[in-house]
Design an enzyme around this catalytic site. Structure first.
Site, PDB file in Angstrom:
ATOM      1  CG  HIS A  91      -3.149   3.147   2.691  1.00  0.00           C
ATOM      2  ND1 HIS A  91      -3.768   2.943   1.476  1.00  0.00           N
ATOM      3  CD2 HIS A  91      -3.111   1.928   3.305  1.00  0.00           C
ATOM      4  CE1 HIS A  91      -4.092   1.660   1.362  1.00  0.00           C
ATOM      5  NE2 HIS A  91      -3.708   1.032   2.460  1.00  0.00           N
ATOM      6  CB  CYS A 149      -0.915   0.028   1.214  1.00  0.00           C
ATOM      7  SG  CYS A 149      -2.072  -1.326   1.228  1.00  0.00           S
ATOM      8  CG  ASN A 168      -6.595  -1.150   1.510  1.00  0.00           C
ATOM      9  OD1 ASN A 168      -5.931  -0.622   0.615  1.00  0.00           O
ATOM     10  ND2 ASN A 168      -6.053  -1.699   2.575  1.00  0.00           N
TER      11      ASN A 168
END
Ligand code: ACO
Length: 350
Positions: A277, A137, A307
């Site tokens: 994030h 990520c 996500n």
């Protein structure tokens, strides 16, 4: 463990912008943002038909209402090309003006060659060299940091930096611990070398490989190549210890935000927007609380997209930019955390 590429932030001469003084040096400035989400919308109630879960559980534990997934035949490079075209249009340049393309992803179209090369071909960016960076990520933060280094140290005009993922293809749709979280999407920015006092002020990158097995894909690589057995035992699906990751993520995101703040000699109150994030709204809220940072200055769109790993920050940055949430001169902090483990930040004077 830590790489700091911020040595070129020069003080104390130069203009004073909200307490920060910088010399006019080569800076990487974002001149275009773009994003693209696939059309297919998957609601929490759709997932409740696949696994033992509910809209209430997913929303209250993650903040996610819905997410996007690719349709058959749609690959990572297709999402990335659409996001890139939007960013190039905003920058007012054509693809053949690009010097480099850097793609943060852990779900490339193919193991070989890189998605960067496929995207270069589809965009017609003939002059650009291209490659991928796999940092979970944190892939977009890593890519932006590497691109900033190129812009400062070489004679590059424009670099396209992409964060893109197609996680729906590596998720076990029978595992409620992961299938409710992850999704697909792409975001991109165009970086330009500039001598203004705006642009990327600092980048900080970290890794701790001893936690590699908290989030990983066991099969399909050279240690466990694709074979009948790896398919049968589901080795190609993501495995995650969400609960442990959650706690580490909160600490890492707090620390890396403070690191950027201290490095630039500012306070948390000087930040105009924080774009973290988008992993879990409870992670974002916990970090904001620990930093005593108001949620009104946090950009969150996890409710719409879930996500999207390396794509989450460039998608959010593009939305914030197009919605007018970022004004010229604003201080914007990006920070991420992901598989590896990896984490890092980029501080931008917009
Ligand atoms: N629906 C219903 N119940 C569930 C679900 C679900 N989808 N998932 C887990 N549960 C159950 C568990 O089985 C457990 O039940 P039990 O108490 O009977 O044992 C209970 O809910 C609590 O489980 P936890 O795992 O403690 O739930 P938690 O509140 O931690 O939420 C989640 C799980 C959403 C995965 C969270 O831990 C998380 O977001 N972790 C971080 C993920 C992340 O940041 N990943 C890293 C970045 S991603 C990248 O790099 C690609």
């Amino acid at each position: 463990m830590c790489a700091n590429y911020s040595q070129l932030t020069v003080r104390p001469k130069g203009a004073d912008l909200k307490g920060i003084k910088y010399l006019a040096i080569n800076r990487a400035k974002i001149v275009g943002t773009g994003s693209y989400l696939p059309q297919n919308v998957l609601l929490n109630k759709d997932l409740a038909e696949l696994v033992d879960t509910s809209d209430d559980w997913i929303f209250s534990r993650t903040g996610i209402r819905e997410r996007r997934t690719v349709t058959d035949g749609e690959a990572l490079s297709d999402l990335a090309v659409n996001a890139s075209k939007n960013a190039l249009e905003m920058a007012g340049i054509s693809a053949d003006e690009l010097d480099a393309i850097i793609v943060g992803t852990c779900t490339p179209d193919l193991p070989i060659p890189s998605s960067g090369c496929l995207i270069q071909d589809k965009l017609g960016a003939k002059r650009a060299f291209a490659f991928d960076i796999a940092a979970g990520c944190t892939g977009f933060i890593y890519s932006l940091s590497v691109a900033e280094g190129f812009v400062k140290s070489n004679n590059f005009g424009y670099i396209l930096v992409i964060g893109a993922e197609v996680l729906s293809k590596v998720i076990n749709w029978e595992d409620r611990g992961t299938c409710i979280l992850f999704a697909d999407g792409a975001g991109a920015v165009v970086l330009k070398k500039d001598q203004e006092e705006i642009g990327i002020l600092s980048t900080h990158l970290h890794s701790n490989g001893s936690y590699w097995d908290l989030l990983y894909q066991p099969g399909g690589g050279s240690s466990k190549p694709a074979c009948r057995q790896s398919i049968d035992d589901g080795s190609h699906y993501l495995k995650m210890e969400g609960n442990r990751l959650f706690k580490i993520a909160v600490k890492a995101l707090e620390e890396v935000a403070l690191e950027a703040i201290r490095h630039n000699n500012i306070t948390i109150n000087d930040l105009d927007l924080w774009i973290p994030h988008q992993a879990n709204i409870r992670i974002i809220e916990a970090v904001a609380q620990r930093l005593a940072f108001p949620m009104e200055k946090v950009f969150a769109n996890i409710h719409k997209y879930g996500n999207t790993s390396a794509a989450s920050i460039p998608i959010a940055l593009d939305e914030a930019n197009r919605e007018g949430r970022i004004k010229k001169g604003d201080l914007v902090l990006l920070d991420a955390f992901g598989a590896g483990l990896t984490w890092g930040s980029v501080l931008i004077r917009w």
